[in-house]
Design a protein around this motif. Sequence first.
Motif, PDB file in Angstrom:
ATOM      1  N   PHE A  35      36.530 -34.439  31.426  1.00 63.60           N
ATOM      2  CA  PHE A  35      36.636 -34.052  32.838  1.00 63.60           C
ATOM      3  C   PHE A  35      35.858 -35.002  33.745  1.00 63.60           C
ATOM      4  O   PHE A  35      36.203 -35.209  34.889  1.00 63.60           O
ATOM      5  N   TYR A  36      34.751 -35.555  33.217  1.00 65.13           N
ATOM      6  CA  TYR A  36      33.737 -36.116  34.119  1.00 65.13           C
ATOM      7  C   TYR A  36      33.838 -37.628  34.309  1.00 65.13           C
ATOM      8  O   TYR A  36      32.893 -38.350  34.070  1.00 65.13           O
ATOM      9  N   ASP A  37      35.031 -38.100  34.749  1.00 64.83           N
ATOM     10  CA  ASP A  37      35.056 -39.460  35.281  1.00 64.83           C
ATOM     11  C   ASP A  37      34.624 -39.341  36.741  1.00 64.83           C
ATOM     12  O   ASP A  37      34.187 -38.267  37.181  1.00 64.83           O
ATOM     13  N   LEU A  43      35.069 -33.644  41.909  1.00 60.48           N
ATOM     14  CA  LEU A  43      35.716 -32.325  41.970  1.00 60.48           C
ATOM     15  C   LEU A  43      34.765 -31.242  41.479  1.00 60.48           C
ATOM     16  O   LEU A  43      34.710 -30.142  42.030  1.00 60.48           O
ATOM     17  N   PHE A  44      33.960 -31.567  40.440  1.00 57.85           N
ATOM     18  CA  PHE A  44      33.005 -30.566  39.960  1.00 57.85           C
ATOM     19  C   PHE A  44      31.965 -30.245  41.043  1.00 57.85           C
ATOM     20  O   PHE A  44      31.610 -29.080  41.233  1.00 57.85           O
ATOM     21  N   GLU A  45      31.522 -31.283  41.774  1.00 53.63           N
ATOM     22  CA  GLU A  45      30.597 -31.031  42.893  1.00 53.63           C
ATOM     23  C   GLU A  45      31.221 -30.040  43.868  1.00 53.63           C
ATOM     24  O   GLU A  45      30.553 -29.129  44.359  1.00 53.63           O
ATOM     25  N   GLN A  46      32.529 -30.225  44.152  1.00 56.01           N
ATOM     26  CA  GLN A  46      33.212 -29.294  45.077  1.00 56.01           C
ATOM     27  C   GLN A  46      33.270 -27.880  44.496  1.00 56.01           C
ATOM     28  O   GLN A  46      33.107 -26.906  45.211  1.00 56.01           O
ATOM     29  N   ILE A  47      33.492 -27.795  43.168  1.00 55.21           N
ATOM     30  CA  ILE A  47      33.541 -26.465  42.522  1.00 55.21           C
ATOM     31  C   ILE A  47      32.229 -25.727  42.758  1.00 55.21           C
ATOM     32  O   ILE A  47      32.223 -24.532  43.061  1.00 55.21           O
ATOM     33  N   THR A  48      31.107 -26.459  42.641  1.00 54.26           N
ATOM     34  CA  THR A  48      29.803 -25.780  42.728  1.00 54.26           C
ATOM     35  C   THR A  48      29.576 -25.155  44.112  1.00 54.26           C
ATOM     36  O   THR A  48      28.685 -24.352  44.288  1.00 54.26           O
ATOM     37  N   GLU A  52      33.938 -18.617  45.073  1.00 57.13           N
ATOM     38  CA  GLU A  52      34.135 -17.875  43.812  1.00 57.13           C
ATOM     39  C   GLU A  52      33.194 -18.349  42.709  1.00 57.13           C
ATOM     40  O   GLU A  52      32.927 -17.610  41.766  1.00 57.13           O
ATOM     41  N   TYR A  53      32.732 -19.609  42.799  1.00 52.04           N
ATOM     42  CA  TYR A  53      31.919 -20.170  41.707  1.00 52.04           C
ATOM     43  C   TYR A  53      30.447 -19.825  41.983  1.00 52.04           C
ATOM     44  O   TYR A  53      29.706 -20.587  42.595  1.00 52.04           O
ATOM     45  N   TYR A  54      30.062 -18.655  41.485  1.00 53.05           N
ATOM     46  CA  TYR A  54      28.731 -18.109  41.792  1.00 53.05           C
ATOM     47  C   TYR A  54      27.609 -18.797  41.000  1.00 53.05           C
ATOM     48  O   TYR A  54      26.434 -18.635  41.321  1.00 53.05           O
ATOM     49  N   ILE A 159      19.185 -26.900  32.670  1.00 49.37           N
ATOM     50  CA  ILE A 159      19.708 -25.900  33.590  1.00 49.37           C
ATOM     51  C   ILE A 159      21.160 -26.253  33.937  1.00 49.37           C
ATOM     52  O   ILE A 159      21.693 -27.249  33.457  1.00 49.37           O
ATOM     53  N   GLY A 160      21.796 -25.388  34.738  1.00 49.17           N
ATOM     54  CA  GLY A 160      23.166 -25.676  35.176  1.00 49.17           C
ATOM     55  C   GLY A 160      24.226 -25.076  34.274  1.00 49.17           C
ATOM     56  O   GLY A 160      25.409 -25.345  34.457  1.00 49.17           O
ATOM     57  N   SER A 161      23.818 -24.308  33.266  1.00 47.28           N
ATOM     58  CA  SER A 161      24.753 -23.628  32.365  1.00 47.28           C
ATOM     59  C   SER A 161      25.565 -24.586  31.474  1.00 47.28           C
ATOM     60  O   SER A 161      26.581 -24.192  30.908  1.00 47.28           O
ATOM     61  N   SER A 162      25.089 -25.828  31.360  1.00 42.94           N
ATOM     62  CA  SER A 162      25.832 -26.793  30.512  1.00 42.94           C
ATOM     63  C   SER A 162      25.855 -26.337  29.062  1.00 42.94           C
ATOM     64  O   SER A 162      26.795 -26.662  28.324  1.00 42.94           O
ATOM     65  N   GLY A 164      26.653 -23.654  27.985  1.00 47.93           N
ATOM     66  CA  GLY A 164      27.847 -22.819  27.814  1.00 47.93           C
ATOM     67  C   GLY A 164      29.081 -23.610  27.415  1.00 47.93           C
ATOM     68  O   GLY A 164      30.052 -23.041  26.935  1.00 47.93           O
ATOM     69  N   ASN A 165      29.085 -24.914  27.630  1.00 47.03           N
ATOM     70  CA  ASN A 165      30.259 -25.715  27.273  1.00 47.03           C
ATOM     71  C   ASN A 165      30.221 -26.208  25.826  1.00 47.03           C
ATOM     72  O   ASN A 165      31.100 -26.953  25.391  1.00 47.03           O
ATOM     73  N   PHE A 166      29.188 -25.816  25.082  1.00 46.98           N
ATOM     74  CA  PHE A 166      29.129 -26.141  23.650  1.00 46.98           C
ATOM     75  C   PHE A 166      29.514 -24.912  22.832  1.00 46.98           C
ATOM     76  O   PHE A 166      29.181 -23.784  23.211  1.00 46.98           O
ATOM     77  N   ALA A 204      36.257 -17.297  39.392  1.00 53.22           N
ATOM     78  CA  ALA A 204      35.287 -18.409  39.350  1.00 53.22           C
ATOM     79  C   ALA A 204      35.899 -19.626  38.658  1.00 53.22           C
ATOM     80  O   ALA A 204      35.503 -20.762  38.913  1.00 53.22           O
ATOM     81  N   TYR A 205      36.873 -19.371  37.755  1.00 54.49           N
ATOM     82  CA  TYR A 205      37.511 -20.479  37.025  1.00 54.49           C
ATOM     83  C   TYR A 205      38.973 -20.687  37.439  1.00 54.49           C
ATOM     84  O   TYR A 205      39.696 -21.445  36.809  1.00 54.49           O
ATOM     85  N   ASP A 206      39.383 -19.987  38.499  1.00 59.41           N
ATOM     86  CA  ASP A 206      40.739 -20.184  39.041  1.00 59.41           C
ATOM     87  C   ASP A 206      40.679 -19.830  40.520  1.00 59.41           C
ATOM     88  O   ASP A 206      41.197 -18.806  40.948  1.00 59.41           O
ATOM     89  N   ALA A 214      42.739 -28.590  40.149  1.00 57.86           N
ATOM     90  CA  ALA A 214      42.769 -30.052  40.331  1.00 57.86           C
ATOM     91  C   ALA A 214      41.798 -30.726  39.358  1.00 57.86           C
ATOM     92  O   ALA A 214      42.098 -31.784  38.793  1.00 57.86           O
ATOM     93  N   PHE A 215      40.637 -30.086  39.150  1.00 53.35           N
ATOM     94  CA  PHE A 215      39.622 -30.589  38.200  1.00 53.35           C
ATOM     95  C   PHE A 215      40.229 -30.637  36.792  1.00 53.35           C
ATOM     96  O   PHE A 215      40.091 -31.626  36.071  1.00 53.35           O
ATOM     97  N   ASN A 216      40.955 -29.588  36.433  1.00 48.82           N
ATOM     98  CA  ASN A 216      41.564 -29.511  35.104  1.00 48.82           C
ATOM     99  C   ASN A 216      42.673 -30.566  34.967  1.00 48.82           C
ATOM    100  O   ASN A 216      42.714 -31.333  34.007  1.00 48.82           O
ATOM    101  N   THR A 280      41.447 -27.202  27.205  1.00 44.15           N
ATOM    102  CA  THR A 280      40.561 -28.238  27.754  1.00 44.15           C
ATOM    103  C   THR A 280      39.090 -27.825  27.829  1.00 44.15           C
ATOM    104  O   THR A 280      38.219 -28.693  27.937  1.00 44.15           O
ATOM    105  N   GLU A 281      38.791 -26.523  27.819  1.00 41.04           N
ATOM    106  CA  GLU A 281      37.372 -26.153  27.943  1.00 41.04           C
ATOM    107  C   GLU A 281      37.110 -24.723  27.487  1.00 41.04           C
ATOM    108  O   GLU A 281      37.945 -23.840  27.679  1.00 41.04           O
ATOM    109  N   ASN A 282      35.932 -24.540  26.913  1.00 40.53           N
ATOM    110  CA  ASN A 282      35.368 -23.198  26.732  1.00 40.53           C
ATOM    111  C   ASN A 282      34.086 -23.145  27.547  1.00 40.53           C
ATOM    112  O   ASN A 282      33.328 -24.123  27.587  1.00 40.53           O
ATOM    113  N   SER A 283      33.854 -22.019  28.187  1.00 46.21           N
ATOM    114  CA  SER A 283      32.597 -21.848  28.914  1.00 46.21           C
ATOM    115  C   SER A 283      32.010 -20.506  28.456  1.00 46.21           C
ATOM    116  O   SER A 283      32.461 -19.442  28.895  1.00 46.21           O
ATOM    117  N   TYR A 284      31.043 -20.587  27.543  1.00 43.85           N
ATOM    118  CA  TYR A 284      30.478 -19.376  26.935  1.00 43.85           C
ATOM    119  C   TYR A 284      29.620 -18.625  27.923  1.00 43.85           C
ATOM    120  O   TYR A 284      28.865 -19.211  28.704  1.00 43.85           O
TER     121      TYR A 284
END
Length: 320
Positions: A35-37, A43-48, A52-54, A159-162, A164-166, A204-206, A214-216, A280-284
Amino acid sequence: MATSKQPQLLTISPIANDVWQGLTASPKYLPAKLFYDEVGSQLFEQITELPEYYLTRTERSILEQYAGEILEAAGASLTLVELGAGTAAKTCVLIEELLQRQPRALFYPIDVSPTALDEAVHQLGRRFPLLRVNPIVADYTAGVPALSRILGRKLVLYIGSSIGNFEPPQAIRLLRRIRQTLRPGDALLLGADFAKSPKILLPAYDDAQGVTAAFNRNILARLNRELEADFVPEAFEHVAVWNRRCSRMEIYLESTTAQTVFLPALDLDVSFQSGERIHTENSYKYTQAMIESILRESGFALEHSWSDRKQWFGVHLARV
Ligand code: AVI
């Protein structure tokens, strides 16, 4: 005069292997790190900042409210280390509080992006003259052995909940690697999203503006840019699913039609049936018990957790 023939250099894209593995697997997947080019990071900055993205604003509010308590609990004379620091914008509240408790401080932001770290050095240098910033360009997921050479008591921020992506076993492996570079008395501050109602998680994810979609889809645009693929990103729908059994949000790209995509750089044709998905992603989303368990299994003892009023997000201090 005879001209010597230059040997032809074949450059293999650094993402080629991951893409080949994922798109030839069944079911198909692409690793979330793709995702992170540059476009995806923007786009991730915009998501934050989406309503909805609490996650980001809730974690920030916890850090703002409890910075004093967090640093008090972490101990005196601290050196800060941050994994995946980026521009370290979210760390300022802790640095500010730290410099009220000790006359000067050292900060080691770790990130794969040298440009993000340059920005961190520049911004923090202007704002905190008594902070010494020693950036480390590294992929922290492989472990950072240099951490063990840092003297003094360390507080490692993750921090940042990263986390959760593992996948949980990977998360434990990563925390163990970090744990091995620390000494007794050092601490870890872990930010993780709590499991909650899908009524909150799904938007939060849609999101309504389609930024997460767009990020996806950007992952496909990236394969077009970097591997000359001929994906039509709009021919894939963004799908977000709450998997209660695994306690995770799952993100997919779903083919809206039967289609075949060609990736010349891999000499690979990939066929999709209508409705077939690329994962493309899991967010635990962690419960308090899950947090305690991954920390224990990686050699940390949970000392204190802070949360917001709605218990949507948790910031956890664990000791070696
Ligand atoms: C980076 N990470 C914590 C985000 C998350 O919430 O899992 C990535 C993300 N994916 C979709 N929206 C945000």
